[in-house]
Design an enzyme around this catalytic site. Structure first.
Site, PDB file in Angstrom:
ATOM      1  CG  ASP A 181      23.845  12.603 105.459  1.00 44.67           C
ATOM      2  OD1 ASP A 181      23.932  11.615 106.177  1.00 44.67           O
ATOM      3  OD2 ASP A 181      23.133  13.592 105.663  1.00 44.67           O
ATOM      4  CD  GLU A 182      25.301  17.601 106.326  1.00 45.82           C
ATOM      5  OE1 GLU A 182      25.317  18.758 105.991  1.00 45.82           O
ATOM      6  OE2 GLU A 182      24.057  16.916 106.807  1.00 45.82           O
ATOM      7  CG  ASN A 183      32.031  11.530 109.372  1.00 41.32           C
ATOM      8  OD1 ASN A 183      32.576  12.395 110.519  1.00 41.32           O
ATOM      9  ND2 ASN A 183      32.940  10.347 109.164  1.00 41.32           N
TER      10      ASN A 183
END
Ligand code: ACM
Length: 683
Positions: free
Chosen positions: A310-312
């Site tokens: 997640d969240e890159n």
């Protein structure tokens, strides 16, 4: 359930007496959560004064005998009689939670005894959880009501994510959480073990990971095995998460060669989304991951293995000339043929990780960002950014899990977590696509929860997600009844040893010191932490080192006192309080509201006294003053309702101004009664 004020307690007793004249408590609705698929209630009861005797007709799974003894101890104390009514348990075979084996059971209570029948031992564990919730105490007598229950889960995957990375959660906390999960039939502990702020498992092959990343706490491999055994004995699977390529600064701090640039990183000391990512182009990255995953896939026996993802936002990859060149050489570019496409590199990375995991027989799970056209279909997608991602994943042929709607750390109401459904009645998914929806997971991210208060952030609200995932859709739409049962479940969970009620109480006592805690408790009961992630943006910079010991931390995610106040206010408005002659019910309700408001109004003076000795509490003085001001306005409003007076325009304008001012948070907390106050005033 929060302690009732005497006045509110009296109201409920009166209300029950009025609503159900002549009915004994035995016939009041049950307190089961999750609600079973089918129940037929009898008129008899099995008195627990004479303890039950265990008769186990299979020994395939030693967990059953231990669980049955735990249940009996909880029901009737440790004594087991030589004779007496029987708790008879029959099952076909040992059920393995890792294989999603059947959890179906039947449970029959008659005045003569209890019988549990199930195809597998997992079904017995679920039946025992129901049995414990069935017990009723009335006039100091404990009994089980006569009932015939046939039950089975709606979804096979019913999880709770525990974030042990942002704040380390000791084994004792994990075990209590597992006790709570078992009580409400959650069956997957998703253990978020690594993040920017910490690496929480001992690695024997790459010891700097836990030495550097877990300097402030990690699980030894012996700890992990202890948790796994504890979970297995309760029919709960453990899904480990090792979050890559982003959310991995603690890994880079330990092994700088993982970095996408030449910066030197320490373990991340903020909670902002870092977008720091490991380098997916270097051979050494995969050598390290392969070593670690070889070790960790052996340590964790579950066939599923979560790699985060997640969240890159890809900024570190785009900004690295070396990584950008790697992407261009391999055609990882957008339709314009020039701009590098981080998603293509993500998929390249995930394919390589997948191969490593498959070597060890694992099924890979990742957050919904990893979804893309070239992602192998066997990868399970966990949807957190929106329900759309769950539907997209199954339409593309991936198994999927829903977490959007179940984020406990947002401090939303139980009702808001109760209604989201992985497969709502209005779904447009085909039956084959629906089958790919494995279930869901409540998530407890721990930026604002340490080992002391985490239970109060999980419970009781996680129980309503458990019900959503276990119980039939049609019998789980009544929010008022959900709240009624949730109160009972909350008390019950505390009797199992959980600390969601006692820990905040102790925190308040600690804050009050030698002063009288009552005014602090009265205020804390009607205050909630600000919602979503607003706590990051209200004047305080939180790090993993920030103590979580302020009033905002002791305040409930959803104030039960405020919720009940709102129910009472709505009831007054509904029962036509405006039109005299008023019924006895509405007069009584007006009296109740008045008693509560007078208490809040008077509380401020006592709270101000407390501040003299406890200056650390001063940041909350505005909330106390605003609570008194709102109470003053509402007391006037009650008078108007009772005497059928219309408020003047000037009065309404002043009331509006008071309520608007009272909405302002202090110390990242806010008054929880403002919406109900607005409804009462009619603005
Ligand atoms: C997530 O909440 N970043 C999965």
């Amino acid at each position: 359930m929060r302690r009732l004020t005497p006045a509110v307690g009296l109201f409920w007793i009166l209300a029950l007496a009025l609503l159900r004249p002549g009915q004994a408590l035995a016939q009041l609705p049950h307190n089961l959560m999750p609600v079973p698929a089918e129940m037929r209630w009898g008129k008899g009861r099995l008195n627990l004064k004479t303890p039950l005797k265990l008769q186990l007709e299979s020994s395939a799974d030693p967990a059953v005998a231990a669980a049955a003894r735990r249940s009996l101890t909880r029901l009737q104390g440790p004594a087991e009689p030589a004779t007496g009514a029987l708790l008879q348990i029959r099952y076909g075979r040992m059920g393995s939670p890792e294989k999603f084996e059947e959890e179906r059971y039947s449970l029959r209570v008659t005045p003569m005894g209890v019988t549990i029948d199930a195809p597998t031992s997992l079904g017995v564990l679920r039946a025992l959880a129901t049995l414990e919730q069935l017990a009723v105490t009335e006039k100091r007598q404990r009994y089980l009501p006569e009932v015939d229950i046939q039950d089975q889960p709606r979804f096979a995957w019913r999880g709770l994510l525990m974030d042990a990375a942002r704040h380390f959660m000791p084994v004792s906390v994990i075990k209590r959480t597992l006790d709570g999960m078992a009580a409400v039939k959650l069956n997957v502990l998703h253990w978020h073990l690594t993040d920017d702020q910490g690496f929480r498992v001992e690695s024997k092959v790459l010891p700097r990971l836990h030495q550097v990343g877990g300097a402030d706490g990690y699980y030894t491999q012996a700890d992990v095995k202890e948790v796994l055994a504890y979970a297995a004995a309760r029919g709960i699977r453990v899904l480990p998460e090792f979050d890559v390529p982003s959310h991995a600064t603690s890994w880079i701090a330990a092994y700088p060669r993982l970095a996408s640039n030449d910066s030197i990183y320490g373990v991340y000391r903020s909670f902002r989304t870092s977008n720091i990512a490991i380098d997916p182009t270097r051979k050494t990255t995969y050598t390290l991951l392969d070593s670690l995953f070889t070790e960790m896939t052996a340590l964790f026996p579950d066939p599923y293995f979560h790699i985060g993802g997640d969240e890159n936002d890809g900024r570190q990859w785009r900004r690295s000339p070396r990584i950008s060149a790697f992407m261009r050489e391999r055609g990882m570019v957008k339709a314009d043929g020039k701009t590098v496409d981080k998603h293509k590199l993500t998929t390249y990375f995930n394919r390589r990780v997948l191969a490593m995991l498959q070597k060890h027989g694992k099924i890979m799970v990742g957050w919904d960002e990893i979804l893309g056209p070239d992602l192998p279909k066997e990868i399970v997608i966990q949807s957190w950014r929106g329900k759309k991602w769950l539907d997209d994943a199954v339409k593309q042929g991936h198994p999927a899990i829903l977490s959007e709607g179940y984020y406990l750390d947002l401090n939303y109401t139980a009702a808001s977590h109760y209604l989201p459904d992985p497969v709502p009645a209005t779904t447009t998914l085909t039956p084959a696509q629906q089958k790919l929806v494995l279930g869901g997971e409540a998530t407890m991210w721990a930026e604002f929860a340490d080992s002391v208060i985490v239970e109060s952030r999980i419970w009781p609200r996680a129980a309503v997600v458990a019900e959503r995932l276990w119980s039939p859709q049609a019998s789980t739409q009544d929010v008022a009844d959900m709240y009624r049962r949730l109160g009972g479940v909350s008390t019950f969970l505390e009797t199992l040893g959980l600390r969601h009620l006692s820990a905040p109480r102790l925190l308040l006592a600690q804050m009050a010191g030698t002063s009288n805690v009552a005014p602090l408790r009265t205020l804390a009961e009607v205050v909630e932490p600000v919602k979503e992630y607003k706590r990051h943006f209200q004047g305080m910079f939180y790090t993993p080192q920030t103590p979580l010991n302020r009033l905002v931390d002791a305040a409930p995610a959803e104030s039960e006192v405020a919720r009940r106040f709102g129910v009472l206010a709505d009831s007054v408005l509904m029962t036509g309080a405006r039109k005299p002659p008023q019924s006895t019910v509405s007069l009584r309700q007006l009296l109740q509201l008045r008693a509560q408001l007078l208490q809040w109004q008077a509380n401020d003076q006592q709270f101000q006294l407390l501040l003299v000795l406890n200056p650390a509490l001063r940041e909350y003085a505005p909330l106390s003053t605003q609570l008194a001001a709102v109470s003053g306005v509402l007391l006037e409003r009650i008078n108007q309702l009772q005497t059928n007076q219309m408020p003047s325009a000037a009065w309404l304008a002043a009331a509006r101004a008071t309520l608007t001012a009272a909405q302002a948070p202090a110390g990242q907390a806010e008054l929880a009664i403002i919406p109900a106050a607005r409804r009462l005033v009619g603005i």
